[in-house]
Design a protein around this motif. Structure first.
Motif, PDB file in Angstrom:
ATOM      1  N   ASN A 108      53.132  49.514  31.419  1.00  0.00           N
ATOM      2  CA  ASN A 108      53.493  50.780  30.982  1.00  0.00           C
ATOM      3  C   ASN A 108      54.071  50.746  29.572  1.00  0.00           C
ATOM      4  OD1 ASN A 108      54.431  53.755  30.478  1.00  0.00           O
ATOM      5  ND2 ASN A 108      54.692  54.220  32.470  1.00  0.00           N
ATOM      6  N   PRO A 109      53.574  50.992  28.211  1.00  0.00           N
ATOM      7  CA  PRO A 109      54.137  50.880  27.243  1.00  0.00           C
ATOM      8  C   PRO A 109      55.465  51.867  27.126  1.00  0.00           C
ATOM      9  CG  PRO A 109      51.884  51.109  26.733  1.00  0.00           C
ATOM     10  CD  PRO A 109      52.021  51.454  28.520  1.00  0.00           C
ATOM     11  N   ASP A 110      55.454  52.852  27.558  1.00  0.00           N
ATOM     12  CA  ASP A 110      56.476  53.813  27.615  1.00  0.00           C
ATOM     13  C   ASP A 110      57.871  53.185  28.483  1.00  0.00           C
ATOM     14  OD1 ASP A 110      55.169  55.620  26.354  1.00  0.00           O
ATOM     15  OD2 ASP A 110      54.888  56.932  27.999  1.00  0.00           O
ATOM     16  N   GLN A 111      57.549  52.324  29.427  1.00  0.00           N
ATOM     17  CA  GLN A 111      58.334  51.608  30.159  1.00  0.00           C
ATOM     18  C   GLN A 111      59.022  50.346  29.705  1.00  0.00           C
ATOM     19  OE1 GLN A 111      58.736  51.719  34.649  1.00  0.00           O
ATOM     20  NE2 GLN A 111      57.941  49.593  34.245  1.00  0.00           N
ATOM     21  N   ASP A 112      57.612  49.477  29.445  1.00  0.00           N
ATOM     22  CA  ASP A 112      57.918  48.026  29.043  1.00  0.00           C
ATOM     23  C   ASP A 112      58.027  47.956  27.556  1.00  0.00           C
ATOM     24  OD1 ASP A 112      57.817  47.690  31.709  1.00  0.00           O
ATOM     25  OD2 ASP A 112      55.748  47.664  31.714  1.00  0.00           O
ATOM     26  N   GLY A 113      57.954  48.845  26.711  1.00  0.00           N
ATOM     27  CA  GLY A 113      57.741  48.385  25.203  1.00  0.00           C
ATOM     28  C   GLY A 113      56.372  48.213  24.817  1.00  0.00           C
ATOM     29  N   GLU A 114      56.203  48.060  23.501  1.00  0.00           N
ATOM     30  CA  GLU A 114      55.007  47.821  22.700  1.00  0.00           C
ATOM     31  C   GLU A 114      54.451  46.452  23.090  1.00  0.00           C
ATOM     32  OE1 GLU A 114      52.645  49.564  22.260  1.00  0.00           O
ATOM     33  OE2 GLU A 114      53.302  51.429  22.456  1.00  0.00           O
ATOM     34  N   LEU A 115      53.520  46.002  23.890  1.00  0.00           N
ATOM     35  CA  LEU A 115      53.163  44.430  23.961  1.00  0.00           C
ATOM     36  C   LEU A 115      51.729  44.250  23.702  1.00  0.00           C
ATOM     37  CD1 LEU A 115      55.355  43.715  27.361  1.00  0.00           C
ATOM     38  CD2 LEU A 115      55.948  43.009  25.044  1.00  0.00           C
ATOM     39  N   SER A 116      51.361  43.024  22.943  1.00  0.00           N
ATOM     40  CA  SER A 116      50.189  42.888  23.137  1.00  0.00           C
ATOM     41  C   SER A 116      49.611  42.033  24.271  1.00  0.00           C
ATOM     42  CB  SER A 116      49.924  41.600  21.775  1.00  0.00           C
ATOM     43  OG  SER A 116      50.614  40.532  22.249  1.00  0.00           O
ATOM     44  N   PRO A 117      48.312  41.944  24.508  1.00  0.00           N
ATOM     45  CA  PRO A 117      47.899  41.370  25.726  1.00  0.00           C
ATOM     46  C   PRO A 117      48.571  39.914  25.940  1.00  0.00           C
ATOM     47  CG  PRO A 117      46.071  42.440  24.844  1.00  0.00           C
ATOM     48  CD  PRO A 117      47.170  42.541  23.654  1.00  0.00           C
ATOM     49  N   GLN A 118      48.781  39.214  24.751  1.00  0.00           N
ATOM     50  CA  GLN A 118      49.248  37.914  24.875  1.00  0.00           C
ATOM     51  C   GLN A 118      50.827  37.996  24.986  1.00  0.00           C
ATOM     52  OE1 GLN A 118      47.770  34.534  25.197  1.00  0.00           O
ATOM     53  NE2 GLN A 118      45.849  36.288  25.290  1.00  0.00           N
ATOM     54  N   GLY A 119      51.098  38.882  24.592  1.00  0.00           N
ATOM     55  CA  GLY A 119      52.712  39.180  24.882  1.00  0.00           C
ATOM     56  C   GLY A 119      52.842  39.335  25.891  1.00  0.00           C
ATOM     57  N   LEU A 120      52.076  40.354  26.744  1.00  0.00           N
ATOM     58  CA  LEU A 120      52.242  40.787  28.051  1.00  0.00           C
ATOM     59  C   LEU A 120      52.081  39.609  29.001  1.00  0.00           C
ATOM     60  CD1 LEU A 120      52.714  43.008  30.319  1.00  0.00           C
ATOM     61  CD2 LEU A 120      50.389  43.412  30.052  1.00  0.00           C
ATOM     62  N   LEU A 121      51.299  38.529  28.731  1.00  0.00           N
ATOM     63  CA  LEU A 121      51.241  37.022  29.441  1.00  0.00           C
ATOM     64  C   LEU A 121      52.396  36.675  29.737  1.00  0.00           C
ATOM     65  CD1 LEU A 121      47.703  35.878  28.444  1.00  0.00           C
ATOM     66  CD2 LEU A 121      48.242  36.995  30.717  1.00  0.00           C
ATOM     67  N   LEU A 122      53.120  36.407  28.356  1.00  0.00           N
ATOM     68  CA  LEU A 122      54.340  35.703  28.393  1.00  0.00           C
ATOM     69  C   LEU A 122      55.464  36.659  29.129  1.00  0.00           C
ATOM     70  CD1 LEU A 122      54.410  34.585  24.567  1.00  0.00           C
ATOM     71  CD2 LEU A 122      54.053  33.310  26.395  1.00  0.00           C
ATOM     72  N   ARG A 123      55.454  37.719  29.293  1.00  0.00           N
ATOM     73  CA  ARG A 123      56.596  38.535  29.805  1.00  0.00           C
ATOM     74  C   ARG A 123      56.360  38.389  31.320  1.00  0.00           C
ATOM     75  NH1 ARG A 123      58.493  43.753  29.111  1.00  0.00           N
ATOM     76  NH2 ARG A 123      59.301  43.012  26.937  1.00  0.00           N
ATOM     77  N   MET A 124      54.925  38.415  31.779  1.00  0.00           N
ATOM     78  CA  MET A 124      54.696  38.311  33.248  1.00  0.00           C
ATOM     79  C   MET A 124      55.053  36.754  33.661  1.00  0.00           C
ATOM     80  SD  MET A 124      51.490  40.628  33.899  1.00  0.00           S
ATOM     81  CE  MET A 124      50.269  40.161  32.596  1.00  0.00           C
ATOM     82  N   ARG A 125      54.806  35.671  33.046  1.00  0.00           N
ATOM     83  CA  ARG A 125      54.995  34.466  33.012  1.00  0.00           C
ATOM     84  C   ARG A 125      56.606  34.325  33.445  1.00  0.00           C
ATOM     85  NH1 ARG A 125      53.230  29.626  29.280  1.00  0.00           N
ATOM     86  NH2 ARG A 125      55.133  30.529  28.152  1.00  0.00           N
ATOM     87  N   LYS A 126      57.298  34.742  32.481  1.00  0.00           N
ATOM     88  CA  LYS A 126      58.884  34.690  32.680  1.00  0.00           C
ATOM     89  C   LYS A 126      59.271  35.521  34.064  1.00  0.00           C
ATOM     90  CE  LYS A 126      62.866  36.123  30.372  1.00  0.00           C
ATOM     91  NZ  LYS A 126      63.683  36.871  29.269  1.00  0.00           N
ATOM     92  N   SER A 127      58.687  36.566  34.241  1.00  0.00           N
ATOM     93  CA  SER A 127      59.113  37.436  35.439  1.00  0.00           C
ATOM     94  C   SER A 127      58.815  36.671  36.521  1.00  0.00           C
ATOM     95  CB  SER A 127      58.561  38.544  35.359  1.00  0.00           C
ATOM     96  OG  SER A 127      58.746  39.631  36.334  1.00  0.00           O
ATOM     97  N   VAL A 128      57.656  36.108  36.646  1.00  0.00           N
ATOM     98  CA  VAL A 128      57.171  35.436  37.924  1.00  0.00           C
ATOM     99  C   VAL A 128      58.109  33.983  38.143  1.00  0.00           C
ATOM    100  CG1 VAL A 128      55.392  33.979  38.813  1.00  0.00           C
ATOM    101  CG2 VAL A 128      54.956  36.222  38.115  1.00  0.00           C
TER     102      VAL A 128
END
Length: 282
Positions: A108-128
């Motif tokens: 959710n860009p409003d909650q998570d900030g603006e992320l590209s698809p690749q940026g989101l992949l990095l965020r999810m990897r860190k979270s996991v």
């Protein structure tokens, strides 16, 4: 605690799961009441994201081991910059005896900030990685539905992007069939072709519930399974060679507009129990 952080829990992997398909369902009060009968065929109870996670997991654990699908706050996904309430997560991971954690592939860009698809992949990897560090558990990630008027970007429901997420995070897949049905409908794609593109070989758990066709199209409503839903489920279980958990996500009397009752629960659980026994005899 180290530096004010909770201590990690010793690790568990998916390898310890029984080599059969097991059956789970949402741990709603009306189902817990039915579990006084030893005839209800359930191995696990599933506790979803909830602001009352501690009490709900405690109530469910009195009856069965719990699949920890969340621990609060509602709306948590692996797109969030920080894992919320880590101490509560650790407490419930230990209390529940869950074999793994599961979370949503969401953004959710409003909650998570603006992320590209690749940026989101990095965020999810860190979270996991943080979820694993905190609990010692492996993680399953779940597909979510797409609707054109929502904030969730369409690419999150691309089977190819879901495969990228699983590869980047080194996680297995939780396939929600109602979510896939809704996504295929609003993407204007044939359901069977859409499902075939999914990483079915990575599926450990399947969520099954009944979507409903409404004024704005097909919606995820967690209602009782209908004939078409059983057809989709039967198709899926024979194409998911790593399947270990079949979870009924029926919401019972909370399903708006439909009557519930013990007979609706039992009819679905008996059908799913018959299906999983057929799978286990293969």
């Amino acid at each position: 605690m180290r530096n004010g952080e909770p201590n990690p829990i010793p690790g568990r992997t998916l390898a310890h799961l029984r080599e059969v398909v097991q059956l789970a369902a949402n741990a709603l009060p009306e189902l817990l009441g039915l579990l006084k009968s030893p005839l209800v065929p359930l191995d696990y109870l599933k506790c979803p994201l909830s602001p009352n996670s501690r009490a709900e997991v405690q109530a469910a654990r009195a009856h069965r081991p719990v699949l920890l699908h969340g621990w609060g706050p509602p709306g948590y996904s692996v797109s969030m910059a920080q894992v919320p309430e880590p101490a509560l997560l650790q407490e419930l991971a230990a209390l529940s005896d869950t074999p793994y954690l599961s979370a949503h592939i969401d953004y959710n860009p409003d909650q998570d900030g603006e992320l590209s698809p690749q940026g989101l992949l990095l965020r999810m990897r860190k979270s996991v990685e943080e979820l694993r560090r905190l609990t010692g558990l492996e993680v399953l990630l779940e597909n979510l539905p797409f609707v054109p008027w929502g904030k969730r970007p369409r690419y999150l429901s691309d089977p190819e992007y879901i495969r990228e997420v699983l590869e980047a995070t080194q996680t297995a897949f939780l396939l929600d069939l109602a979510h896939a049905q809704v996504a295929a409908y609003h993407r204007g794609e044939d359901l069977w072709v859409y499902l075939e593109r999914m990483p079915l070989e990575q599926v450990i758990e399947i969520h099954a519930s009944g979507p409903r066709l409404e004024e704005r199209g097909l919606r995820d409503r967690h209602q009782a399974l209908m004939a078409a839903d059983y057809e989709v489920l039967e198709w899926a279980v024979h194409r998911t060679p790593r399947l270990k958990m079949l979870t009924l996500e029926y919401q019972g009397k909370n399903s708006a507009g439909e009557a519930g009752g013990p007979e609706v629960w039992l009819e679905q659980l008996e059908r799913l129990d018959t299906l999983r026994h057929r799978l286990n005899r293969r």
